[in-house]
Design a protein around this motif. Structure first.
Motif, PDB file in Angstrom:
ATOM      1  N   ILE A 274      59.148  42.546  17.053  1.00  0.00           N
ATOM      2  CA  ILE A 274      58.133  42.306  16.317  1.00  0.00           C
ATOM      3  C   ILE A 274      56.932  42.476  16.893  1.00  0.00           C
ATOM      4  CG2 ILE A 274      57.326  40.584  14.761  1.00  0.00           C
ATOM      5  CD1 ILE A 274      60.044  39.194  14.839  1.00  0.00           C
ATOM      6  N   ILE A 275      55.915  43.266  16.474  1.00  0.00           N
ATOM      7  CA  ILE A 275      54.763  43.289  17.091  1.00  0.00           C
ATOM      8  C   ILE A 275      53.539  42.906  16.148  1.00  0.00           C
ATOM      9  CG2 ILE A 275      53.127  44.997  18.130  1.00  0.00           C
ATOM     10  CD1 ILE A 275      55.594  46.731  18.814  1.00  0.00           C
ATOM     11  N   LEU A 276      52.593  42.282  16.445  1.00  0.00           N
ATOM     12  CA  LEU A 276      51.240  41.857  15.753  1.00  0.00           C
ATOM     13  C   LEU A 276      50.144  42.684  16.687  1.00  0.00           C
ATOM     14  CD1 LEU A 276      52.339  38.203  14.979  1.00  0.00           C
ATOM     15  CD2 LEU A 276      51.614  39.887  13.289  1.00  0.00           C
ATOM     16  N   PHE A 277      49.005  43.153  15.964  1.00  0.00           N
ATOM     17  CA  PHE A 277      48.268  43.873  16.489  1.00  0.00           C
ATOM     18  C   PHE A 277      46.805  43.479  15.661  1.00  0.00           C
ATOM     19  CE2 PHE A 277      50.188  46.674  13.400  1.00  0.00           C
ATOM     20  CZ  PHE A 277      49.143  47.253  12.823  1.00  0.00           C
ATOM     21  N   ASN A 278      45.806  43.859  16.232  1.00  0.00           N
ATOM     22  CA  ASN A 278      44.460  43.582  15.586  1.00  0.00           C
ATOM     23  C   ASN A 278      43.613  44.955  15.215  1.00  0.00           C
ATOM     24  OD1 ASN A 278      43.558  44.919  17.944  1.00  0.00           O
ATOM     25  ND2 ASN A 278      42.851  42.902  18.949  1.00  0.00           N
ATOM     26  N   GLU A 279      42.681  44.688  14.686  1.00  0.00           N
ATOM     27  CA  GLU A 279      41.695  46.084  14.098  1.00  0.00           C
ATOM     28  C   GLU A 279      41.704  47.072  15.038  1.00  0.00           C
ATOM     29  OE1 GLU A 279      41.142  43.023  13.982  1.00  0.00           O
ATOM     30  OE2 GLU A 279      40.757  42.307  11.960  1.00  0.00           O
ATOM     31  N   LYS A 280      41.659  46.725  16.462  1.00  0.00           N
ATOM     32  CA  LYS A 280      41.286  47.868  17.554  1.00  0.00           C
ATOM     33  C   LYS A 280      42.705  48.403  17.967  1.00  0.00           C
ATOM     34  CE  LYS A 280      37.054  45.750  19.161  1.00  0.00           C
ATOM     35  NZ  LYS A 280      36.344  45.358  20.274  1.00  0.00           N
ATOM     36  N   HIS A 281      43.867  47.943  17.038  1.00  0.00           N
ATOM     37  CA  HIS A 281      45.245  48.397  17.306  1.00  0.00           C
ATOM     38  C   HIS A 281      45.760  47.929  18.896  1.00  0.00           C
ATOM     39  CE1 HIS A 281      43.560  51.807  14.589  1.00  0.00           C
ATOM     40  NE2 HIS A 281      44.348  51.056  13.973  1.00  0.00           N
ATOM     41  N   LEU A 282      45.087  46.763  19.189  1.00  0.00           N
ATOM     42  CA  LEU A 282      45.710  46.077  20.387  1.00  0.00           C
ATOM     43  C   LEU A 282      46.678  45.298  20.092  1.00  0.00           C
ATOM     44  CD1 LEU A 282      42.260  45.754  22.276  1.00  0.00           C
ATOM     45  CD2 LEU A 282      43.993  47.643  22.638  1.00  0.00           C
ATOM     46  N   VAL A 283      47.841  45.081  20.888  1.00  0.00           N
ATOM     47  CA  VAL A 283      48.842  44.423  20.717  1.00  0.00           C
ATOM     48  C   VAL A 283      48.356  42.815  20.982  1.00  0.00           C
ATOM     49  CG1 VAL A 283      51.258  43.535  21.372  1.00  0.00           C
ATOM     50  CG2 VAL A 283      50.599  45.984  21.186  1.00  0.00           C
ATOM     51  N   GLU A 284      48.684  41.972  19.837  1.00  0.00           N
ATOM     52  CA  GLU A 284      47.989  40.554  20.021  1.00  0.00           C
ATOM     53  C   GLU A 284      49.348  39.489  20.395  1.00  0.00           C
ATOM     54  OE1 GLU A 284      45.821  39.408  16.597  1.00  0.00           O
ATOM     55  OE2 GLU A 284      43.972  39.774  17.708  1.00  0.00           O
ATOM     56  N   TRP A 285      50.500  39.978  19.966  1.00  0.00           N
ATOM     57  CA  TRP A 285      51.670  39.226  20.259  1.00  0.00           C
ATOM     58  C   TRP A 285      52.789  40.173  20.096  1.00  0.00           C
ATOM     59  CZ3 TRP A 285      56.154  37.933  17.723  1.00  0.00           C
ATOM     60  CH2 TRP A 285      56.919  36.975  18.198  1.00  0.00           C
ATOM     61  N   ALA A 286      53.992  40.199  20.884  1.00  0.00           N
ATOM     62  CA  ALA A 286      55.072  40.918  20.582  1.00  0.00           C
ATOM     63  C   ALA A 286      56.344  40.077  21.364  1.00  0.00           C
ATOM     64  CB  ALA A 286      55.229  42.097  21.235  1.00  0.00           C
ATOM     65  N   ASN A 287      57.439  40.218  20.486  1.00  0.00           N
ATOM     66  CA  ASN A 287      58.590  39.484  21.138  1.00  0.00           C
ATOM     67  C   ASN A 287      59.241  39.910  22.389  1.00  0.00           C
ATOM     68  OD1 ASN A 287      59.813  41.469  19.832  1.00  0.00           O
ATOM     69  ND2 ASN A 287      61.420  40.239  18.750  1.00  0.00           N
TER      70      ASN A 287
END
Length: 656
Positions: free
Chosen positions: A87-100
């Motif tokens: 599971i990967i969450l990212f922001n508008e700049k396509h940077l990973v904000e959180w990942a399991n």
């Protein structure tokens, strides 16, 4: 908002019952003390028990909910952190904000936070660009993952499907494939052999086929003197494709040492679980191979896609005229059953197409049926223009030439449409005629390609022939004799043969000279042929300018180019390729130049070492092993050159 349980709604009925009981007790006490006492004591005990039970139930349920909530929270955290789903969450700049942690382990890192998605995998770029929820599998190392994208949450799920892909691969590799193998010219060669030689040849071919089958794990059964049936699977088929079907070379080379010169054709059907459908695909593939001259493999799938391997030799000329006579009689019957015959060649017609069209139109007249040649008068150039100038002087013949619009208006259900010098719907002068005609006949000398005119009543395709004009001339010999060829008609047919054989120097056989002899007997004028084929000084200079651009590779492949923005005739492009092939050190020539129709044309010639037909088919064209062409829609000559070089490189790598 509190849940229904936490509001303890059950207390309200208990309160009402308690109040009602209290009122009842008071009333009974007023009437009778002892009766009131008997009622009140049990009532108080019952109500007290009910209130205690309610309190106990509430407390126990509250404890259960708290325990369940704690367990659910723990399970949720464990699912996020421990389950094998990335599971990967990212922001508008396509940077990973959180990942399991599992997501990090996929990419071999302790954490992905702060990493850019596109640095992790290029696949993420196409996924985010297309905003697809279900995407093709993504490879990371040795594992395969299914990616699900949720654009609203900027969330990616990666599911490990490595085992599923592996099982699917095993399933597809194990699917049955059927092949039909035909020794192309066995009957013809064996007729002249004695029993001992024939037996030795049979043993040699059977041994070669069986050794090849054993080596590759194929079951092969000889079902006739010249046929084998092969059963294998798609995994084996993939290996055979990688090896380029070496059995073709083995049969050709080892029988040649025995002065037999046999070749093998193979039709393969694959992609279906139905044995009946596989058999039909295999037979269809074999028919296609034979239509292309044999010594090849055709692999046909259920979706209609085709692959060809082999085709390194020129098709061998047939030794009998029986087929020509049978086709001629069949065509005669079709003509006699029609109200009129319309003959159509390919776009930008050459001398072969015009000559063959005139020959078929003559067949119609021999059978007392009106015949017309469909021609786009705006597409004529060079020698064809000079031929048409000669025809204009013959009113009777010129009246038989009509434009496509007139042909469409004349076409009826009983009309016969004959297509000459091409078998591709996209190449004919007007494909609307094919769609409207009820009866269609194809006469062509090119190797059959993937694109073909459907619903034909009769097909006469002989790749061994020098030209379509040669085929038509043979057919004319078996038509009614009450009307002979005129001098101009015979000359047009001869001109078609002369052009396609480069004055009887290429692709000529004994039948070519027999056809030329028949035309000469009917008054064909060789001087007029030479006059028709003459070129002017400007054309010569234009061709020389193209030759100046030639690039010769170490392998002997010459590529010359015309200028962007200048329209070159197809005849000029072809002539330039012919001339380049005569140069020292050139084994194959390609000429690229813009055409008058806005497309970029390529004309290809070869001495046989490189199969230019396969190169041109890769680019959407076709032709013969030594003579082929294509046209496609690209903006510049440079783009066409890049595509051509890629196709040549691919064929050289595949050993074709």
């Amino acid at each position: 908002m509190k849940s229904f349980f936490r509001r303890r709604a059950i207390r309200y009925p208990l309160i009402i019952i308690s109040l009602l009981g209290l009122i009842a007790a008071v009333l009974i006490f007023l009437l009778n003390f002892w009766a009131g006492l008997v009622f009140t004591i049990p009532f108080i005990l019952a109500v007290g028990f009910a209130w205690k039970l309610e309190e106990q139930t509430y407390v126990e349920t509250e404890k259960h909910i708290e325990s369940l909530s704690y367990r659910m929270k723990k399970v949720g955290e464990e699912a996020l952190l421990e389950l094998p789903i990335a599971i990967i969450l990212f922001n508008e700049k396509h940077l990973v904000e959180w990942a399991n942690p599992f997501a990090a382990s996929i990419f071999g890192k302790e954490t992905l936070i702060g990493d850019e998605l596109f640095h992790l995998s290029e696949t993420f770029h196409s996924i985010l660009k297309n905003e697809e929820q279900d995407t093709p599998p993504m490879k990371v190392g040795k594992s395969t993952y299914k990616v699900v994208y949720r654009p609203e949450e900027k969330l990616l799920y990666l599911f490990d499907i490595t085992d599923k892909v592996s099982i699917e691969s095993l399933y597809y590799k194990d699917r049955t494939v059927l092949g039909i193998m035909l020794i192309d010219n066995y009957d013809e060669l064996s007729q002249t052999m004695d029993d001992s030689t024939r037996s030795h040849l049979n043993s040699l071919v059977t041994s070669l086929v069986n050794d090849w089958a054993t080596e590759n794990g194929i079951f092969v059964k000889r079902i006739a003197s010249d046929r084998f049936m092969a059963v294998f699977n798609e995994g084996i088929l993939s290996k055979l494709e990688t090896a380029k079907f070496t059995i073709l070379d083995d049969i050709r080379e080892k029988t040649a040492k025995q002065n037999a010169g046999l070749t093998l054709s193979i039709g393969v059907g694959t992609g279906s679980a139905s044995l009946t459908e596989l058999g039909e695909l295999a037979q269809s593939s074999l028919d296609l191979v034979l239509g292309r001259g044999g010594d090849q493999v055709a692999i046909k799938r259920t979706d209609g896609k085709l692959k060809f391997y082999g085709g390194k030799t020129n098709p061998v000329e047939k030794r009998t005229r029986v087929r020509a006579r049978v086709i001629s009689h069949a065509l005669r019957d079709l003509i006699q059953g029609s109200d009129k015959v319309l003959v159509m060649g390919h776009k930008m017609p050459d001398m072969d197409a015009i000559g063959a069209s005139i020959g078929v139109q003559k067949m119609a007249r021999m059978n007392n049926v009106k015949g017309y040649v469909v021609l786009d008068f705006e597409e004529l150039d060079g020698s064809v223009t000079r031929l048409m100038d000669e025809i204009k002087g013959n009113d009777e013949l010129f009246e038989q030439f009509i434009d496509p619009e007139t042909a469409l208006s004349m076409l009826t259900e009983k009309s016969l449409l004959v297509v000459v010098d091409t078998h591709k719907p996209s190449m004919v002068i007007d494909d609307r005629l094919i769609g409207k005609a009820e009866k269609v006949v194809v006469i062509d000398h090119h190797r059959r390609g993937e694109e073909f005119i459907n619903n034909t009543m009769l097909v006469y395709m002989e790749p061994y022939a020098s030209s379509t004009a040669e085929l038509v001339t043979e057919l004319l010999e078996y038509q009614p004799k009450h009307e002979k060829l005129t001098k101009l008609e015979a000359t047009a047919l001869l001109a078609g043969i002369v052009v396609d054989t480069k004055s009887f120097t290429l692709r000529t056989g004994s039948r070519t000279f027999e056809a030329a002899s028949y035309l000469r007997t009917n008054g064909a004028d060789t001087v007029l042929v030479q006059r028709l084929l003459k070129e002017d000084i400007n054309t010569y200079i234009e061709r020389s300018k193209i030759i100046e651009t030639v690039e010769l590779s170490p392998s002997g492949i010459a590529i010359a180019k015309g200028q962007d923005g200048v329209a070159y005739s197809s005849v000029l492009i072809a002539q330039t390729a012919d001339i380049l092939l005569t140069m020292k050190g050139v084994v194959a020539s390609f000429v690229i130049a813009p055409r008058a129709d806005g497309k970029i044309g390529i004309s290809a010639r070869s001495l046989g070492e490189l199969n230019v037909q396969l190169v041109m088919e890769e680019l959407g064209g076709g032709g013969h092993l030594t003579n082929a062409a294509c046209q496609f829609d690209v903006e510049t000559v440079k783009e066409a050159e890049d595509l051509l070089k890629a196709a040549i490189e691919d064929k050289l790598e595949r050993g074709k």
